[in-house]
Design a protein around this motif. Structure first.
Motif: not given
Ligand code: UDP
Ligand code: MG
Length: 314
Positions: A27-28, A31-33, A103
């Motif tokens: 999931d984390l 959020t950052n591709k 995170s």
């Protein structure tokens, strides 16, 4: 091209944590591709179904690699196997029991992008047993006093390292390894990110007292020959005291020969003298053993951060 970030997760009997860990991380990362990711799980001889779970997950997630060690080698060697395998531009080491919040790894990456080559996560607080907190505190104080290098307090192995640092670290092939000490020893631009350490999510610690003591010994003995040198200091102390004893024995013989048992002076002098000399000699031998030890560790002699010259391309 996107940079590759490698995550290393050592796994020892983490059956109750793997699914949650994988989900949280997935999931984390979604959020950052901006990066590509590689997730390396090292199964360190788990006795539960950790390996099956990992293999199942690997079938569905091709960012994942599972390295199955032949038996339990211990946390530090499991992480080392991961470091040898990792190919990322940056490598992040994390515990797999959710004590290191996933995170936080993004904050590590942020500092890395600012130019730091080692970003370690430093505990602002920790949720552990009273015993663990107390022993850890004393261990770090002792380590700070004895070790020849500065190992930041309240840091575990949760950290990010640049490719350059990992390449250097991989040259260290000593057996009794204390990774966080080696990372300090290597140098490079280092900084800390503060975080609150959570409780272990499920299962129990893979660090019972015996492993903890071995770990502490690796930390102190790997970076200090103070324990050996202690022998010399004790030797001088005993010799000093012996000297006083010898003066006393001689004065006694001269001033008050009537109460002195025949032969007493000679025996006392010899015992005190030999005792002190022996310890000093042991200390000298210790000094040499210390040198043999550091040669046997066979560490690389230096680490280069960069070369500026006509020849270099970067
Ligand atoms: N671990 C390992 N091999 C071991 C012991 C532990 O790979 O022999 C892993 C474990 O699965 C976890 C990490 O090392 O991911 C830290 O271990 P643990 O949480 O048990 O230590 P603690 O947090 O109690 O110091
Ligand atoms: Mg833990």
């Amino acid at each position: 091209m996107k940079k590759l970030i490698s995550y290393i997760f050592p796994i020892y009997n983490e059956s109750g944590n793997i699914a949650l860990l994988h989900k949280t991380i997935s999931d984390l990362l979604a959020t950052n591709k901006a990066y590509n990711y590689e997730l390396i799980f090292i199964n360190d001889g788990s006795r539960d179904d950790s390996l099956e779970q990992l293999i199942n997950l690997q079938h569905q997630d091709d960012r994942m690699a599972v390295i199955d060690l032949s038996r339990n080698f211990g946390h530090q060697l499991a992480v080392t196997a991961g470091l040898d395998y990792a190919s990322g531009d940056a490598v992040i080491i994390m515990d797999s029991d959710m004590q290191d919040p996933p995170s936080v790894s993004f904050e590590l990456i942020k500092r890395w992008e600012e130019g730091y080559e080692v970003v370690y996560a430093q505990r602002r607080s920790r949720k552990d047993t009273f015993f663990k907190k107390l022993t850890a505190k004393w261990f770090y104080i002792l380590l700070e006093r004895l070790a020849d290098i500065d190992i930041p307090r309240n840091t575990g192995d949760f950290r990010l390292m640049d490719r350059k640092v990992v390449n250097e670290l991989n040259k260290f092939r000593e057996r009794n390894r204390f990774l966080r000490g080696l990372v300090s020893y290597i140098g490079f631009k280092q900084t800390a990110v503060l975080f609150d350490r959570d409780e272990r999510h499920a299962g129990e610690t893979g660090y019972p007292l015996k492993k903890m003591l071995k770990f502490a010994a690796d930390g102190i003995m790997g970076f200090s020959t103070v324990p050996l040198r202690l022998i010399t200091h004790v030797g001088y102390l005993i010799s000093g005291l012996s000297f006083v004893g010898i003066v006393y024995a001689v004065l006694r013989k001269i001033i008050d020969p009537a109460v002195t048992v025949p032969g007493w002076t000679f025996i006392v002098i010899s015992i005190l003298f030999i005792g002190g000399i022996q310890l000093i000699m042991l200390g000298i031998i210790g000094e040499y053993i210390g040198r043999i030890y550091s040669e046997a560790q066979n560490r690389p002699l230096y680490m280069i951060s960069s070369v500026f010259s006509k020849k270099s391309t970067n």
